[in-house]
Design a protein around this motif. Structure first.
Motif, PDB file in Angstrom:
ATOM      1  N   ALA A  29       0.808  -1.210   0.000  1.00 16.09           N
ATOM      2  CA  ALA A  29       0.000   0.000   0.000  1.00 16.09           C
ATOM      3  C   ALA A  29       0.842   1.262   0.000  1.00 16.09           C
ATOM      4  O   ALA A  29       0.312   2.356  -0.092  1.00 16.09           O
ATOM      5  CB  ALA A  29      -0.934  -0.003   1.212  1.00 16.09           C
ATOM      6  N   SER A  30       2.152   1.124   0.104  1.00 15.51           N
ATOM      7  CA  SER A  30       2.995   2.303   0.268  1.00 15.51           C
ATOM      8  C   SER A  30       2.954   3.209  -0.954  1.00 15.51           C
ATOM      9  O   SER A  30       3.174   4.398  -0.857  1.00 15.51           O
ATOM     10  CB  SER A  30       4.438   1.876   0.556  1.00 15.51           C
ATOM     11  OG  SER A  30       4.935   1.073  -0.487  1.00 15.51           O
ATOM     12  N   HIS A  31       2.664   2.640  -2.107  1.00 15.15           N
ATOM     13  CA  HIS A  31       2.642   3.454  -3.324  1.00 15.15           C
ATOM     14  C   HIS A  31       1.230   3.687  -3.837  1.00 15.15           C
ATOM     15  O   HIS A  31       1.031   4.166  -4.943  1.00 15.15           O
ATOM     16  CB  HIS A  31       3.497   2.790  -4.420  1.00 15.15           C
ATOM     17  CG  HIS A  31       3.085   1.386  -4.729  1.00 15.15           C
ATOM     18  ND1 HIS A  31       2.096   1.092  -5.628  1.00 15.15           N
ATOM     19  CD2 HIS A  31       3.505   0.200  -4.236  1.00 15.15           C
ATOM     20  CE1 HIS A  31       1.950  -0.225  -5.673  1.00 15.15           C
ATOM     21  NE2 HIS A  31       2.784  -0.797  -4.833  1.00 15.15           N
ATOM     22  N   VAL A  32       0.251   3.319  -3.005  1.00 18.97           N
ATOM     23  CA  VAL A  32      -1.142   3.497  -3.404  1.00 18.97           C
ATOM     24  C   VAL A  32      -1.654   4.819  -2.844  1.00 18.97           C
ATOM     25  O   VAL A  32      -1.327   5.190  -1.720  1.00 18.97           O
ATOM     26  CB  VAL A  32      -2.005   2.324  -2.876  1.00 18.97           C
ATOM     27  CG1 VAL A  32      -3.467   2.542  -3.207  1.00 18.97           C
ATOM     28  CG2 VAL A  32      -1.504   1.010  -3.457  1.00 18.97           C
ATOM     29  N   SER A  33      -2.435   5.523  -3.625  1.00 16.77           N
ATOM     30  CA  SER A  33      -3.020   6.774  -3.166  1.00 16.77           C
ATOM     31  C   SER A  33      -3.856   6.538  -1.914  1.00 16.77           C
ATOM     32  O   SER A  33      -4.615   5.574  -1.837  1.00 16.77           O
ATOM     33  CB  SER A  33      -3.906   7.359  -4.263  1.00 16.77           C
ATOM     34  OG  SER A  33      -4.747   8.354  -3.723  1.00 16.77           O
ATOM     35  N   HIS A  34      -3.712   7.414  -0.938  1.00 17.62           N
ATOM     36  CA  HIS A  34      -4.453   7.244   0.303  1.00 17.62           C
ATOM     37  C   HIS A  34      -5.952   7.374   0.083  1.00 17.62           C
ATOM     38  O   HIS A  34      -6.743   6.960   0.921  1.00 17.62           O
ATOM     39  CB  HIS A  34      -3.970   8.256   1.346  1.00 17.62           C
ATOM     40  CG  HIS A  34      -2.657   7.865   1.966  1.00 17.62           C
ATOM     41  ND1 HIS A  34      -2.118   8.502   3.050  1.00 17.62           N
ATOM     42  CD2 HIS A  34      -1.796   6.882   1.643  1.00 17.62           C
ATOM     43  CE1 HIS A  34      -0.960   7.930   3.373  1.00 17.62           C
ATOM     44  NE2 HIS A  34      -0.749   6.953   2.524  1.00 17.62           N
ATOM     45  N   ASP A  35      -6.347   7.952  -1.015  1.00 15.69           N
ATOM     46  CA  ASP A  35      -7.771   8.038  -1.316  1.00 15.69           C
ATOM     47  C   ASP A  35      -8.385   6.663  -1.488  1.00 15.69           C
ATOM     48  O   ASP A  35      -9.586   6.482  -1.320  1.00 15.69           O
ATOM     49  CB  ASP A  35      -7.997   8.842  -2.607  1.00 15.69           C
ATOM     50  CG  ASP A  35      -7.650  10.309  -2.413  1.00 15.69           C
ATOM     51  OD1 ASP A  35      -7.556  10.744  -1.247  1.00 15.69           O
ATOM     52  OD2 ASP A  35      -7.473  11.002  -3.412  1.00 15.69           O
TER      53      ASP A  35
END
Ligand SMILES: [Zn+2]
Length: 64
Positions: A29-35
């Motif tokens: 998840a580190s490169h996934v948009s927090h949205d």
């Protein structure tokens, strides 16, 4: 158990303990948009959102 739901892939990851950010065991998840990310219990995510569990985080491979 706390989990991090990636709504883009409908996959729930294990939340890394002690982290307030969306940190997961596998780091996916580190490169996934927090949205696209949501803190949710793993049980709730799999039951209510029918999300699949990340095999890297949970050490198993739930069938489809
Ligand atoms: Zn994961």
């Amino acid at each position: 158990m706390d989990g991090v739901l990636n709504e883009a892939t409908n996959k729930v990851h294990k939340h890394e303990l002690g982290e307030t950010d969306f940190r997961t065991y596998c780091g996916a998840a580190s490169h996934v948009s927090h949205d696209s990310l949501r803190l949710i219990s793993v049980e709730r995510a799999t039951r209510e959102s029918s999300a699949s569990r990340c095999s890297q985080c949970f050490g198993d491979a739930d069938g489809p």
